[in-house]
Design an enzyme around this catalytic site. Sequence first.
Site, PDB file in Angstrom:
ATOM      1  N   ASP A  97       0.847  -1.188   0.000  1.00  0.00           N
ATOM      2  CA  ASP A  97       0.000   0.000   0.000  1.00  0.00           C
ATOM      3  C   ASP A  97       0.884   1.239   0.000  1.00  0.00           C
ATOM      4  O   ASP A  97       2.097   1.144   0.206  1.00  0.00           O
ATOM      5  CB  ASP A  97      -0.998   0.003   1.169  1.00  0.00           C
ATOM      6  CG  ASP A  97      -0.340   0.031   2.535  1.00  0.00           C
ATOM      7  OD1 ASP A  97       0.872  -0.266   2.620  1.00  0.00           O
ATOM      8  OD2 ASP A  97      -1.025   0.343   3.519  1.00  0.00           O
ATOM      9  N   TYR A 110       2.859   4.805   0.811  1.00  0.00           N
ATOM     10  CA  TYR A 110       3.483   5.370   1.999  1.00  0.00           C
ATOM     11  C   TYR A 110       2.445   6.206   2.745  1.00  0.00           C
ATOM     12  O   TYR A 110       1.583   6.841   2.138  1.00  0.00           O
ATOM     13  CB  TYR A 110       4.678   6.239   1.620  1.00  0.00           C
ATOM     14  CG  TYR A 110       5.821   5.473   1.007  1.00  0.00           C
ATOM     15  CD1 TYR A 110       6.517   4.509   1.740  1.00  0.00           C
ATOM     16  CD2 TYR A 110       6.223   5.707  -0.308  1.00  0.00           C
ATOM     17  CE1 TYR A 110       7.583   3.807   1.185  1.00  0.00           C
ATOM     18  CE2 TYR A 110       7.287   5.012  -0.862  1.00  0.00           C
ATOM     19  CZ  TYR A 110       7.962   4.065  -0.123  1.00  0.00           C
ATOM     20  OH  TYR A 110       9.003   3.367  -0.670  1.00  0.00           O
ATOM     21  N   PHE A 119       6.650   1.881  -4.110  1.00  0.00           N
ATOM     22  CA  PHE A 119       8.018   2.154  -3.648  1.00  0.00           C
ATOM     23  C   PHE A 119       8.508   3.562  -3.955  1.00  0.00           C
ATOM     24  O   PHE A 119       9.532   3.985  -3.428  1.00  0.00           O
ATOM     25  CB  PHE A 119       9.015   1.127  -4.212  1.00  0.00           C
ATOM     26  CG  PHE A 119       8.818  -0.264  -3.686  1.00  0.00           C
ATOM     27  CD1 PHE A 119       9.200  -0.602  -2.395  1.00  0.00           C
ATOM     28  CD2 PHE A 119       8.233  -1.244  -4.489  1.00  0.00           C
ATOM     29  CE1 PHE A 119       9.004  -1.883  -1.911  1.00  0.00           C
ATOM     30  CE2 PHE A 119       8.045  -2.541  -4.009  1.00  0.00           C
ATOM     31  CZ  PHE A 119       8.434  -2.852  -2.718  1.00  0.00           C
ATOM     32  N   HIS A 140      11.633  -9.254   0.506  1.00  0.00           N
ATOM     33  CA  HIS A 140      11.269  -7.841   0.425  1.00  0.00           C
ATOM     34  C   HIS A 140      12.506  -6.983   0.696  1.00  0.00           C
ATOM     35  O   HIS A 140      13.382  -7.367   1.481  1.00  0.00           O
ATOM     36  CB  HIS A 140      10.183  -7.544   1.466  1.00  0.00           C
ATOM     37  CG  HIS A 140       9.506  -6.236   1.269  1.00  0.00           C
ATOM     38  ND1 HIS A 140      10.019  -5.050   1.778  1.00  0.00           N
ATOM     39  CD2 HIS A 140       8.360  -5.920   0.630  1.00  0.00           C
ATOM     40  CE1 HIS A 140       9.193  -4.062   1.444  1.00  0.00           C
ATOM     41  NE2 HIS A 140       8.189  -4.549   0.750  1.00  0.00           N
TER      42      HIS A 140
END
Length: 248
Positions: free
Chosen positions: A85, A87, A98, A212
């Site tokens: 989701d 920031y 990102f 990740h």
Amino acid sequence: MTQTGLFDATPAADRLTAWAPAQWPVAPDWQPLVASFFASPAGLALGQRLSARLAAGAVVYPPQPLRALELTPLHQVRVVILGQDPYHGPGQAEGLAFSVAPGVKLPPSLRNIHQELARDLAPRAAPVDGSLLAWARQGVLLLNTCLTVEDGAPASHAGWGWEALTDQIVRAVVARTEPAVFMLWGAHAQKVAATAGLPAQGSHHLVLSANHPSPLSARRPPVPFLGCGHFGRAQVFLRERGLGELVW
């Protein structure tokens, strides 16, 4: 007021001000899929719930939830990078997984992405700018699976219905005859791609999986993100299929 109870000084340009899908531009080849979702029960329920939160004074990011679909048309997708989701800090989210707005301090995961990029495509310095707009315009679909979030509350809109849309988006890329590179970083991205029908092997797409890029997992087994070599492998795959290399 923000969720912390402080006066809300977030500029309106940095946040979502109304539930207005008709005002969120998307590329023409995404429009039928998007329109179908917003007319569906899941889309209508999402709109009602998000509208209620906005009416209650919630600060919601980003200002353009569908920006990835505006910048990266379906027929131009060469790489898919999945996030969870947006920031959840003021001025950070710009509608791309990102990516942060220009001038914003790099979050830890993005810093690790830049570090791996510099290592993999050496010799080069790690980028200092956190905006990945240039990637999106070259065919990198930077897609969060949930497309809105409330200030200071990560995953606050998870399970609200966005996932029904983003699942269809991933399925549309998987179903194309044109190959693409799927960079699946973390268990969440890998699960989303598998649910959308992407096989781990035996596909005409290139599937690259690793942990990740978060500092909590970037160096851990089974496949550390740092050192995964995904950027270089993507370049070779795209070049060999006549799809052109990316300027990362």
